[in-house]
Scaffold this motif. Structure first.
Motif, PDB file in Angstrom:
ATOM      1  N   PRO A 108       0.780  -1.213   0.158  1.00  0.00           N
ATOM      2  CA  PRO A 108      -0.129  -0.030   0.002  1.00  0.00           C
ATOM      3  C   PRO A 108       0.774   1.327  -0.115  1.00  0.00           C
ATOM      4  O   PRO A 108       2.003   1.335   0.496  1.00  0.00           O
ATOM      5  N   GLY A 109       0.414   2.331  -0.624  1.00  0.00           N
ATOM      6  CA  GLY A 109       0.837   3.593  -0.687  1.00  0.00           C
ATOM      7  C   GLY A 109       2.030   3.821  -1.677  1.00  0.00           C
ATOM      8  O   GLY A 109       2.265   5.032  -2.099  1.00  0.00           O
ATOM      9  N   VAL A 110       2.449   2.753  -2.593  1.00  0.00           N
ATOM     10  CA  VAL A 110       3.324   3.019  -3.653  1.00  0.00           C
ATOM     11  C   VAL A 110       2.984   3.462  -4.947  1.00  0.00           C
ATOM     12  O   VAL A 110       1.638   3.119  -5.168  1.00  0.00           O
ATOM     13  N   ASP A 111       3.517   4.198  -5.338  1.00  0.00           N
ATOM     14  CA  ASP A 111       3.008   4.724  -6.755  1.00  0.00           C
ATOM     15  C   ASP A 111       3.317   3.556  -7.751  1.00  0.00           C
ATOM     16  O   ASP A 111       4.767   3.147  -7.835  1.00  0.00           O
ATOM     17  N   LEU A 112       2.488   2.965  -8.594  1.00  0.00           N
ATOM     18  CA  LEU A 112       2.499   1.935  -9.126  1.00  0.00           C
ATOM     19  C   LEU A 112       3.525   2.023 -10.299  1.00  0.00           C
ATOM     20  O   LEU A 112       4.374   1.289 -10.577  1.00  0.00           O
ATOM     21  N   ARG A 113       3.356   3.039 -11.058  1.00  0.00           N
ATOM     22  CA  ARG A 113       4.215   3.393 -12.229  1.00  0.00           C
ATOM     23  C   ARG A 113       5.699   3.481 -12.026  1.00  0.00           C
ATOM     24  O   ARG A 113       6.594   3.043 -12.232  1.00  0.00           O
ATOM     25  N   GLY A 114       5.580   4.531 -10.977  1.00  0.00           N
ATOM     26  CA  GLY A 114       7.146   5.105 -10.431  1.00  0.00           C
ATOM     27  C   GLY A 114       7.817   3.885  -9.741  1.00  0.00           C
ATOM     28  O   GLY A 114       8.975   3.702 -10.059  1.00  0.00           O
ATOM     29  N   GLU A 115       7.229   2.994  -9.159  1.00  0.00           N
ATOM     30  CA  GLU A 115       7.865   1.995  -8.792  1.00  0.00           C
ATOM     31  C   GLU A 115       8.401   0.959  -9.732  1.00  0.00           C
ATOM     32  O   GLU A 115       9.638   0.620  -9.530  1.00  0.00           O
ATOM     33  N   LEU A 116       7.488   0.652 -10.698  1.00  0.00           N
ATOM     34  CA  LEU A 116       7.987  -0.193 -11.683  1.00  0.00           C
ATOM     35  C   LEU A 116       9.168   0.315 -12.476  1.00  0.00           C
ATOM     36  O   LEU A 116      10.103  -0.211 -12.667  1.00  0.00           O
ATOM     37  N   GLU A 117       9.257   1.754 -12.370  1.00  0.00           N
ATOM     38  CA  GLU A 117      10.204   2.325 -13.282  1.00  0.00           C
ATOM     39  C   GLU A 117      11.550   2.404 -12.392  1.00  0.00           C
ATOM     40  O   GLU A 117      12.673   2.319 -12.890  1.00  0.00           O
ATOM     41  N   ARG A 118      11.362   2.715 -11.119  1.00  0.00           N
ATOM     42  CA  ARG A 118      12.465   2.803 -10.342  1.00  0.00           C
ATOM     43  C   ARG A 118      13.348   1.419 -10.128  1.00  0.00           C
ATOM     44  O   ARG A 118      14.335   1.384 -10.142  1.00  0.00           O
ATOM     45  N   LEU A 119      12.518   0.238 -10.098  1.00  0.00           N
ATOM     46  CA  LEU A 119      12.904  -1.113 -10.176  1.00  0.00           C
ATOM     47  C   LEU A 119      13.667  -1.361 -11.285  1.00  0.00           C
ATOM     48  O   LEU A 119      14.839  -1.981 -11.298  1.00  0.00           O
ATOM     49  N   ALA A 120      13.513  -0.840 -12.480  1.00  0.00           N
ATOM     50  CA  ALA A 120      14.022  -1.148 -13.864  1.00  0.00           C
ATOM     51  C   ALA A 120      15.320  -0.350 -14.030  1.00  0.00           C
ATOM     52  O   ALA A 120      16.106  -0.905 -14.559  1.00  0.00           O
ATOM     53  N   GLN A 121      15.330   0.947 -13.162  1.00  0.00           N
ATOM     54  CA  GLN A 121      16.443   1.923 -13.368  1.00  0.00           C
ATOM     55  C   GLN A 121      17.391   1.064 -12.584  1.00  0.00           C
ATOM     56  O   GLN A 121      18.683   1.195 -12.782  1.00  0.00           O
ATOM     57  N   ALA A 122      17.131   0.404 -11.139  1.00  0.00           N
ATOM     58  CA  ALA A 122      17.905   0.014 -10.355  1.00  0.00           C
ATOM     59  C   ALA A 122      18.446  -1.262 -10.812  1.00  0.00           C
ATOM     60  O   ALA A 122      19.674  -1.759 -10.434  1.00  0.00           O
ATOM     61  N   ASP A 123      17.826  -2.104 -11.553  1.00  0.00           N
ATOM     62  CA  ASP A 123      18.558  -3.566 -11.906  1.00  0.00           C
ATOM     63  C   ASP A 123      18.269  -3.798 -13.562  1.00  0.00           C
ATOM     64  O   ASP A 123      17.016  -3.684 -13.881  1.00  0.00           O
ATOM     65  N   PRO A 124      19.355  -3.765 -14.122  1.00  0.00           N
ATOM     66  CA  PRO A 124      19.274  -3.920 -15.457  1.00  0.00           C
ATOM     67  C   PRO A 124      18.314  -5.104 -16.163  1.00  0.00           C
ATOM     68  O   PRO A 124      18.089  -5.239 -17.161  1.00  0.00           O
ATOM     69  N   GLU A 125      18.329  -6.110 -15.130  1.00  0.00           N
ATOM     70  CA  GLU A 125      17.489  -7.441 -15.306  1.00  0.00           C
ATOM     71  C   GLU A 125      16.289  -7.120 -15.353  1.00  0.00           C
ATOM     72  O   GLU A 125      15.290  -8.207 -15.472  1.00  0.00           O
ATOM     73  N   PHE A 126      15.844  -6.254 -14.656  1.00  0.00           N
ATOM     74  CA  PHE A 126      14.439  -5.919 -14.314  1.00  0.00           C
ATOM     75  C   PHE A 126      13.801  -5.081 -15.528  1.00  0.00           C
ATOM     76  O   PHE A 126      13.549  -4.130 -15.315  1.00  0.00           O
ATOM     77  N   CYS A 127      13.526  -5.867 -16.701  1.00  0.00           N
ATOM     78  CA  CYS A 127      13.170  -5.136 -17.748  1.00  0.00           C
ATOM     79  C   CYS A 127      12.193  -6.352 -18.457  1.00  0.00           C
ATOM     80  O   CYS A 127      12.617  -7.603 -18.455  1.00  0.00           O
TER      81      CYS A 127
END
Length: 143
Positions: A10-29
């Protein structure tokens, strides 16, 4: 092809968090093949519109689909209100998780996803290119 299950709280910005995870981990695409949960007040951008619209919440997520890369995301969302009326469109930033978001991401091994501005559409469009192997070959092995 590796699948990555994910739960957002709860409380997480859905799109923002997915984009953050992708920027932090090159294999998260990859491609979201399943996404269900609920959002407080989702923000959707409808076809051929410049801005998103905040929907009255809460809303149940019927489906979330799209692609995520280090260069951003292209996500489509269908939600239902308390009376079962559905709306769908492009998921915008500011759509906060209400209780949970359960997502399954397909990460295509051997391929790198990105986004580049396309001259024909004027939008950031998906690019697909071969990627380096995740594990280098052992000495003496072929390839």
């Amino acid at each position: 092809m590796p699948y990555r299950p994910l739960r957002l709280p709860p409380g997480v910005d859905l799109r923002g968090e997915l984009e953050r995870l992708a920027q932090a981990d090159p294999e998260f695409c990859g491609f979201i093949v399943s996404g269900i949960g609920s959002l407080e007040r989702p923000v959707l951008r409808f076809a051929d519109q410049a801005r998103g619209v905040v929907l009255a919440g809460p809303q149940e997520v019927i489906t979330l689909a799209g692609s995520v890369s280090r260069d951003g995301a292209h996500l489509h969302l269908v939600v239902a209100d308390a009376e079962g009326h559905t709306l769908g469109g492009h998921l915008c930033h500011g759509s906060r998780v209400r209780t949970t978001m359960e997502i399954l991401l397909l990460c295509p091994e051997g391929w790198q996803l990105g986004r580049e501005r396309d001259a024909a559409t004027g939008h950031l469009e998906l690019t697909i290119s071969p990627s380096r192997p995740r594990h280098p070959p052992l000495p003496g092995s072929p390839g």
